[in-house]
Design a protein around this motif. Structure first.
Motif, PDB file in Angstrom:
ATOM      1  N   GLU A   8      56.164  34.159  43.464  1.00 44.47           N
ATOM      2  CA  GLU A   8      55.951  35.535  43.022  1.00 44.47           C
ATOM      3  C   GLU A   8      54.479  35.888  42.819  1.00 44.47           C
ATOM      4  N   TYR A   9      53.683  34.924  42.378  1.00 47.34           N
ATOM      5  CA  TYR A   9      52.305  35.235  42.013  1.00 47.34           C
ATOM      6  C   TYR A   9      51.399  34.016  42.126  1.00 47.34           C
ATOM      7  N   ALA A  51      49.770  39.212  41.771  1.00 45.38           N
ATOM      8  CA  ALA A  51      50.895  39.239  42.710  1.00 45.38           C
ATOM      9  C   ALA A  51      50.375  39.073  44.130  1.00 45.38           C
ATOM     10  N   TRP A  52      51.125  38.352  44.954  1.00 48.36           N
ATOM     11  CA  TRP A  52      50.714  38.136  46.345  1.00 48.36           C
ATOM     12  C   TRP A  52      50.549  39.462  47.070  1.00 48.36           C
ATOM     13  N   LYS A  94      47.107  36.438  36.284  1.00 46.90           N
ATOM     14  CA  LYS A  94      48.254  36.474  37.190  1.00 46.90           C
ATOM     15  C   LYS A  94      48.083  37.599  38.209  1.00 46.90           C
TER      16      LYS A  94
END
Length: 175
Positions: free
Chosen positions: A86-87, A101-102, A99
């Protein structure tokens, strides 16, 4: 994949920066011209001496801030880096954005041993940082580095594994 903090290396870096901080602090606080010395341009020329002390003051400030960060890392329970589906989580420097996100990553590339990430909307992440961190992130951009600039030296024992995991999830331009 999770890469934990290397407490021994962090302590070593913290001790080295503490010694540098003390040396710079002594140059800033004490008048070195009062020490016995041979004829010397730096100590005998008032303008050169005060410029030198000013430069040392600036370095003292940044080395001190880095030392505070490193000693804080010694007690941190957070991993250095985490890669999951997710990240991507970055806690590898004082200007790490946390964090990410892709889907928020626009471009990922290597430059001078640093993994750089350009974000689609960097202001969302940078807004959470203090004024000094924002300034350092802007300096990185002026130097041609990405919004996220991570030294792979910090986790050199697992660097190849880390880059491999990163390549699986996001294409990296190695030029």
């Amino acid at each position: 994949m999770i890469i934990e903090q290397n407490k021994k290396n962090t302590l070593l870096y913290a001790m080295i920066t503490l010694v540098a901080f003390v040396m710079l602090f002594c140059i800033v606080v004490f008048d070195l011209r009062k020490l016995p010395h041979e004829e010397d341009f730096l100590l005998d020329n008032a303008i050169a001496y005060w410029v030198f002390r000013g430069i040392c003051f600036v370095f003292c400030f940044f080395v001190g801030a880095g030392d505070v960060y490193l000693f804080g890392q010694l007690f941190s329970k957070e991993p250095l880096v985490e890669i999951c589906d997710e990240y991507f989580y970055d806690n590898s420097s004082a200007i790490a954005l946390g964090k990410i996100a892709w889907s928020d990553m626009e471009r990922v590339y290597m430059k001078n041993g640093f993994l750089n990430i350009d974000l689609k909307k960097p202001d969302v992440y940078i807004a959470k940082k203090n004024w000094l961190q924002k300034l350092l992130i802007k300096w990185n951009a002026v130097l041609g580095y990405g919004d996220v600039c991570m030294s792979t030296q910090r986790f050199k024992n697992e660097g190849e594994k880390f880059i491999g995991e990163f390549i699986k999830r996001k294409a990296i331009d190695l030029n």
